[in-house]
Design an enzyme around this catalytic site. Structure first.
Site, short mmCIF file in Angstrom:
data_model
loop_
_atom_site.label_atom_id
_atom_site.label_comp_id
_atom_site.label_asym_id
_atom_site.label_seq_id
_atom_site.Cartn_x
_atom_site.Cartn_y
_atom_site.Cartn_z
CE1 TYR A 179 66.05 88.91 63.70
CE2 TYR A 179 66.99 87.88 61.75
CZ TYR A 179 67.11 88.29 63.07
OH TYR A 179 68.28 88.09 63.73
CD GLU B 83 71.48 83.86 66.89
OE1 GLU B 83 71.74 82.79 66.30
OE2 GLU B 83 71.15 84.89 66.29
CD1 TRP C 235 66.87 84.19 61.74
CD2 TRP C 235 67.45 83.23 63.66
NE1 TRP C 235 66.63 85.08 62.75
CE2 TRP C 235 66.98 84.52 63.94
CE3 TRP C 235 67.88 82.42 64.72
CZ2 TRP C 235 66.92 85.04 65.24
CZ3 TRP C 235 67.82 82.94 66.01
CH2 TRP C 235 67.35 84.22 66.26
#
Length: 192
Positions: A19, A41, A49
């Protein structure tokens, strides 16, 4: 073979590293992509995350491939169905916020022509290029994220506090927060 230097937050997890290496900080101006990150988000608020990344494909399936037009029409019955989906974060307030945010997203599109035009206007259309030496210098909130957060909330968006908004700005390349030693810092800088 010399190992690549990366931002320390992603090191050690292959999914995180991929990522970081391919997406994080790359300027994203496509409304569909921006909406995907907005959904992810908002679900990340209060969580790590990596937790969201590991569930990303489940979110993609649950939220109609992040099609804001479809998400905007989710019924309460659909929200209840999603509450039973163990592949996503089962938080009723966040699921409902995704629906509300999709509706607000489309209103912004109507007003500005695209959501991208609206959100990138907060950085005058170009990424902010930071030259951070280490992770301790990376802010969680900035004046711009506070301003954007306030404006999004005024427009009806939910779960868009200044920290979430700044994370969104980082993810979608509105700001380049790769540390200067990271191999992606200069690569992303060139993508303006």
């Amino acid at each position: 073979m010399e190992e690549k230097i990366r931002c320390g937050w992603c090191v050690g997890d292959p999914l995180y590293e991929e990522y970081h290496d391919r997406e994080w900080g790359v300027p994203l101006k496509d409304d569909a992509g921006i909406f995907e990150f907005l959904i992810l988000e908002t679900f990340q608020a209060g969580l790590s995350w990596i937790t969201i990344l590991r569930k990303r494909e489940n979110f993609r399936s649950a939220f109609e491939n992040f099609d804001y037009r479809k998400v905007a029409q989710f019924s309460e019955a659909k929200v209840e169905t999603l509450m039973q989906d163990s592949g996503i974060i089962r938080n009723a307030a966040k699921i409902r916020a995704a629906v509300t945010n999709a509706q607000a997203f489309m209103k912004v599109q109507e007003e500005f022509g695209s959501f991208s035009k609206y959100i990138w206007g907060f950085v005058d259309g170009s990424p902010i290029q930071n030259d951070l030496q280490n992770l301790s210098e990376v802010p969680a909130i900035t004046t711009i994220s506070e301003k954007l957060s306030k404006d999004l909330k005024k427009r009806g968006f939910k779960f868009v506090g200044p920290t979430v908004v700044y994370a969104h700005m980082q993810a979608t390349g509105m700001v380049n927060d790769h540390i200067t030693q990271c191999f992606r810092h200069s690569e992303v800088k060139e993508l303006q």
